[in-house]
Design an enzyme around this catalytic site. Structure first.
Site, mmCIF file in Angstrom:
data_model
loop_
_atom_site.group_PDB
_atom_site.id
_atom_site.type_symbol
_atom_site.label_atom_id
_atom_site.label_comp_id
_atom_site.label_asym_id
_atom_site.label_seq_id
_atom_site.Cartn_x
_atom_site.Cartn_y
_atom_site.Cartn_z
ATOM 1 N N LYS A 266 0.827 -1.206 0.000
ATOM 2 C CA LYS A 266 0.000 0.000 0.000
ATOM 3 C C LYS A 266 0.861 1.256 0.000
ATOM 4 O O LYS A 266 0.458 2.299 -0.537
ATOM 5 C CB LYS A 266 -0.938 -0.020 1.203
ATOM 6 C CG LYS A 266 -1.953 -1.158 1.179
ATOM 7 C CD LYS A 266 -2.856 -1.125 2.403
ATOM 8 C CE LYS A 266 -3.852 -2.280 2.390
ATOM 9 N NZ LYS A 266 -3.206 -3.590 2.544
ATOM 10 N N GLU B 283 -1.540 6.384 8.832
ATOM 11 C CA GLU B 283 -2.125 7.447 8.032
ATOM 12 C C GLU B 283 -3.249 8.086 8.842
ATOM 13 O O GLU B 283 -3.764 7.480 9.800
ATOM 14 C CB GLU B 283 -2.656 6.919 6.694
ATOM 15 C CG GLU B 283 -3.858 6.015 6.801
ATOM 16 C CD GLU B 283 -4.332 5.527 5.419
ATOM 17 O OE1 GLU B 283 -3.552 5.603 4.457
ATOM 18 O OE2 GLU B 283 -5.478 5.059 5.337
ATOM 19 N N HIS C 29 -12.739 -3.124 10.793
ATOM 20 C CA HIS C 29 -12.258 -2.764 9.455
ATOM 21 C C HIS C 29 -12.510 -3.856 8.434
ATOM 22 O O HIS C 29 -11.871 -3.908 7.392
ATOM 23 C CB HIS C 29 -10.766 -2.413 9.496
ATOM 24 C CG HIS C 29 -10.409 -1.460 10.586
ATOM 25 N ND1 HIS C 29 -10.806 -0.141 10.577
ATOM 26 C CD2 HIS C 29 -9.731 -1.634 11.757
ATOM 27 C CE1 HIS C 29 -10.379 0.450 11.679
ATOM 28 N NE2 HIS C 29 -9.738 -0.421 12.409
ATOM 29 N N GLU D 177 -10.089 1.188 -4.212
ATOM 30 C CA GLU D 177 -10.835 1.613 -3.031
ATOM 31 C C GLU D 177 -10.529 3.066 -2.687
ATOM 32 O O GLU D 177 -9.378 3.513 -2.777
ATOM 33 C CB GLU D 177 -10.504 0.714 -1.842
ATOM 34 C CG GLU D 177 -10.854 -0.745 -2.079
ATOM 35 C CD GLU D 177 -10.725 -1.589 -0.823
ATOM 36 O OE1 GLU D 177 -10.118 -1.114 0.158
ATOM 37 O OE2 GLU D 177 -11.232 -2.722 -0.823
ATOM 38 N N GLU E 143 -6.358 2.082 -1.684
ATOM 39 C CA GLU E 143 -5.548 0.973 -2.169
ATOM 40 C C GLU E 143 -6.223 0.357 -3.381
ATOM 41 O O GLU E 143 -7.385 0.648 -3.677
ATOM 42 C CB GLU E 143 -5.377 -0.089 -1.082
ATOM 43 C CG GLU E 143 -6.692 -0.710 -0.610
ATOM 44 C CD GLU E 143 -6.499 -1.689 0.529
ATOM 45 O OE1 GLU E 143 -5.831 -2.692 0.301
ATOM 46 O OE2 GLU E 143 -7.026 -1.446 1.630
ATOM 47 N N ASN F 23 -7.025 -3.468 -4.827
ATOM 48 C CA ASN F 23 -7.001 -4.908 -4.592
ATOM 49 C C ASN F 23 -6.870 -5.616 -5.933
ATOM 50 O O ASN F 23 -7.770 -5.530 -6.775
ATOM 51 C CB ASN F 23 -8.272 -5.367 -3.875
ATOM 52 C CG ASN F 23 -8.393 -4.760 -2.485
ATOM 53 O OD1 ASN F 23 -9.425 -4.227 -2.119
ATOM 54 N ND2 ASN F 23 -7.335 -4.833 -1.702
ATOM 55 N N ARG G 200 -7.305 -8.465 -7.147
ATOM 56 C CA ARG G 200 -7.965 -9.766 -7.042
ATOM 57 C C ARG G 200 -9.467 -9.560 -7.097
ATOM 58 O O ARG G 200 -9.948 -8.425 -7.153
ATOM 59 C CB ARG G 200 -7.610 -10.445 -5.712
ATOM 60 C CG ARG G 200 -7.926 -9.554 -4.505
ATOM 61 C CD ARG G 200 -7.804 -10.258 -3.186
ATOM 62 N NE ARG G 200 -7.847 -9.359 -2.055
ATOM 63 C CZ ARG G 200 -8.943 -8.867 -1.500
ATOM 64 N NH1 ARG G 200 -10.128 -9.172 -2.014
ATOM 65 N NH2 ARG G 200 -8.885 -8.067 -0.457
#
Length: 711
Positions: A116, A191, A226, A266, A279, A281, A283
């Site tokens: 990330k 962050e 999360h 995202e 980020e 993903n 997949r």
């Protein structure tokens, strides 16, 4: 062309991929740990290869063993699913080096987004707005609150919110340990944590010929730890310019790294509408079915086609139709810190949903059928409102009546069509468990994903809530009630969504009913059905009987409930149940009139556990013995394991004789790939300490004893 495909995964996603493979004429290969030897995904596959051991690190995270399994089984391709090695570029490279087809993006594209921190560098260079990382050594009060995030992997693991400056070091250490165990990479970063933000993502699909599609948005703001709980497509309430900006940013992100296949970009959308890159993903996402239902695409089929070199159809992607909402059914207790639950799943059934192995949608779960059975009638017609397609390609609705259970896959996408096969409003269930399966401690506690599609958001939400409410879920405690209440919460209904939803509303959503009336009536139904089952005459006799007493403990509430009743020539006489009449009785169901309304209560018994399902919802009870066993009592201050798991560490310097405060963390357990803090039950002195790091413990194991402080 791919002829045989190995899925380097387990559970629901393996079953999901196998289903598409069957439709495409591709033979399938499963891999399994020892704990999964009899799992549905193993039974679904044409061939299976054992990975010795139980822990993910010894099995599903062993890329070398998986590549050998693929070669040994004669597979010519590998699909990673999600989680485990799905975003591991080294594994993708090893698959390709072995001469196998990797069903996913290139290792180079995966490497670009695998970390990330590196992904943020790429997006920063591309001009995409993002939240800048904060150096741990430079953290000050002005930087709070902060979010600790694992650089690799996903699924909520390796993430911690920090609100106090003194908690930064502990949060970093805990996140590193969890990330290393889950992904084999302990790198984490800090962050800013945006309060009140929405988690919005864009599904992308790209081929090797330069085409990139943005297949709309999904809102995944309802999360616990999360980890997503409820997702929907399209994301509601976004301004058109924000939605368009997200689509453009996602496409540019995919193009920047030469992406191929299905992926997700995202974003965090703040309360004022500003979007920040989080980020990518690389997949398939757990929540991909909502996009499939809205766009009518089988994303797994397109992953396979892209891996085979096929281009996306020319022109724009298909237009979205309607709205889809997905809820993740977990074996966990939300009212007790989301504690994972284990045990035998006796039955999982959603009304109107069924299907062959691999879809894991079992039974009809219809209390209405039981009503007819109790009264001696036969099954009647099921009525639903299908959506059909006219010659112009638009959808028309109209009722149809069938004399049997509706088609078991009402909104399931079909690989060869651009839209669902029939397009009807309905429910879909994706699961990797079956009746009788043991839910253990080694893997994620998700039992199933239940998805609803309808022409409008309101209809989809209503359909999903009712489907979950009427589902038969007999086994470990689940989050089913939380899901139903969440879907009906005024903020969710009005699409007032943000990632703090559960933090604000959890107490309300998990509260026990104030009057307990419905639970007490369910307990009465359980007692009556039990009396019928114990009768040597096999039914209700119209003769006087002695007063009966039955005691239960509600699950998961733990409240005791005693039922006193008598059956005689004048019918049912039950203490504390005015206006309740018994109309029909069987060992597996009771028809009662409650306040002038007839209600059917379906009763299922498994040992000392009883499940009662009705139109009012579901209740679970444990039958209490008439004479409790004194040996079963525990001493005050006993700290018992809240779940089966492994003790991974103790609080620094913890020793017998230490003074501890109520709520103080004493030790940590690992179960179902997550860390769980175990705290002191009361103020006092640590009198006994039995927990040892590395030791496996069962539910209820005595970990420690906190005694009262001496006066």
């Amino acid at each position: 062309m791919i002829n045989a495909l190995l899925v380097a995964n387990r559970g629901e996603i393996a079953c999901r991929i196998f289903r598409t493979c069957r439709e495409l004429g591709i033979s399938t290969v499963a891999v399994h740990s020892d704990a999964d030897a009899g799992a549905p995904h193993v039974r679904d596959a044409d061939a299976a290869v054992r990975l010795p051991g139980d822990a993910p690190a010894d099995t599903y995270l062993r890329g070398d063993l998986i590549v050998k399994a693929a070669l040994a089984a004669g597979a010519d391709a590998v699909h990673p699913g999600y989680g485990f090695l799905s975003e591991n570029a080294a594994f993708a490279r090893a698959v390709a080096d072995a001469g196998l087809v990797w069903v996913g993006p290139s290792p180079a594209a995966m490497s670009a987004m695998a970390s990330k921190t590196r992904a943020k560098d790429i997006m920063r260079a591309a001009g995409v707005p993002l939240l800048e990382p904060v150096l741990p050594e430079a953290v000050g009060e002005r930087d709070l609150p902060l979010l600790v995030k694992a650089a690799s992997g996903g699924g909520g693991r390796g993430m911690r919110v920090v609100r106090e400056l003194g908690d930064v070091d502990a949060a970093l250490a805990s996140a590193r340990a969890e990330a290393a165990a889950a992904f084999g990479d302990g790198e984490v970063f800090l962050e800013p944590y945006v309060e009140g933000g929405r988690h919005v993502e864009v599904q992308v699909l790209a081929d090797a010929h330069g085409a990139v599609w943005a297949l709309g948005t999904r809102d995944c703001s309802l999360q616990r730890r999360h980890q997503k709980v409820i997702e929907e497509a399209p994301a509601p309430g976004l301004a058109p310019e924000v939605r368009e900006a997200l689509h453009v940013a996602a496409v540019e992100a995919a193009r920047a790294i030469g992406y191929e296949g299905a992926g997700t970009v995202e974003f965090l959308v703040s309360g004022d509408g500003r979007a920040y890159f989080l980020e990518m993903n690389t997949r398939l996402q757990v929540e991909h079915p909502v996009t499939e239902c809205v766009y009518g695409l089988d994303l797994v089929a397109w992953q396979v086609r892209v891996a085979e070199g096929s281009p996306l159809p020319s022109g724009l992607p298909p237009a979205p139709v309607g709205h889809a909402v997905e809820a993740r059914l977990y074996a966990e207790d939300p009212g007790r810190g989301w504690t994972p639950q284990t045990g035998v799943l006796h039955r999982l059934s959603v009304p109107g949903v069924g299907g062959p192995a691999g879809e894991r949608s079992v039974g009809e779960g219809s209390v209405g059928v039981r009503r007819r059975a109790l009264r001696g009638g036969g099954p009647g017609p099921y009525i639903y409102g299908p959506l059909t397609r006219n010659s112009e390609g638009t959808r028309n609705s109209g009722p149809q009546i069938h004399g049997s259970v509706p088609d078991p896959r009402p909104c399931e996408p079909v690989a060869s069509r651009a839209y669902p096969a029939d397009g009807r409003t309905g429910l879909r269930v994706d699961s990797g468990v079956a009746d009788g399966d043991l839910i253990g401690v080694h893997y994620d506690p998700m039992l199933a994903k239940v998805i609803a599609w309808a022409p409008s958001r309101g209809e989809a939400v209503r359909l999903l809530a009712r489907g979950l409410e009427r589902a038969l879920v007999h086994g470990p405690v689940t989050n089913r009630d939380l899901l139903v209440r969440s879907l009906r919460h005024p903020d969710f209904v009005a699409a007032r969504l943000d990632t703090g939803f559960y933090e604000r509303n959890l107490a309300e959503l998990t509260a026990e009913p104030s009057d307990g009336g419905d639970i007490r009536v369910a307990a009465l139904a359980a007692a009556l059905a039990d009396s019928c089952g114990r009768s040597r005459f096999g039914g209700w006799r119209n003769v006087p009987s002695a007063p009966q007493r039955k005691s239960y403990r509600t699950e998961p509430g733990g409240e005791e409930c005693e039922v006193r009743y008598r059956l005689g020539r004048d019918g049912l006489s039950a203490d504390g149940f005015p206006g309740v009449r018994l109309l029909a009785l069987a060992a597996d169901g009771v028809l009662l009139e409650v306040g002038g309304v007839e209600k059917v209560f379906a009763v299922a018994v498994y040992g000392d556990r009883v499940y009662v399902d009705s139109s009012d919802g579901a209740s679970a009870f444990t039958v209490l013995p008439r004479f409790p066993d004194p040996a079963a009592r525990t001493e005050p201050g006993s700290l018992l394991a809240p779940m089966p798991g492994t003790v991974i560490r103790l609080a620094d310097g913890l020793a017998v004789g230490d003074r501890v405060a109520a709520g103080q963390p004493l030790l940590w357990l690992e179960a179902m790939k997550m860390e769980h803090r175990v705290a002191a039950p009361a103020d006092g002195v640590l009198a006994e300490l039995h927990a040892v790091p590395g030791r496996q413990v069962e539910l209820g194991t005595l970990l420690a004893v906190v005694a009262d402080s001496p006066a």
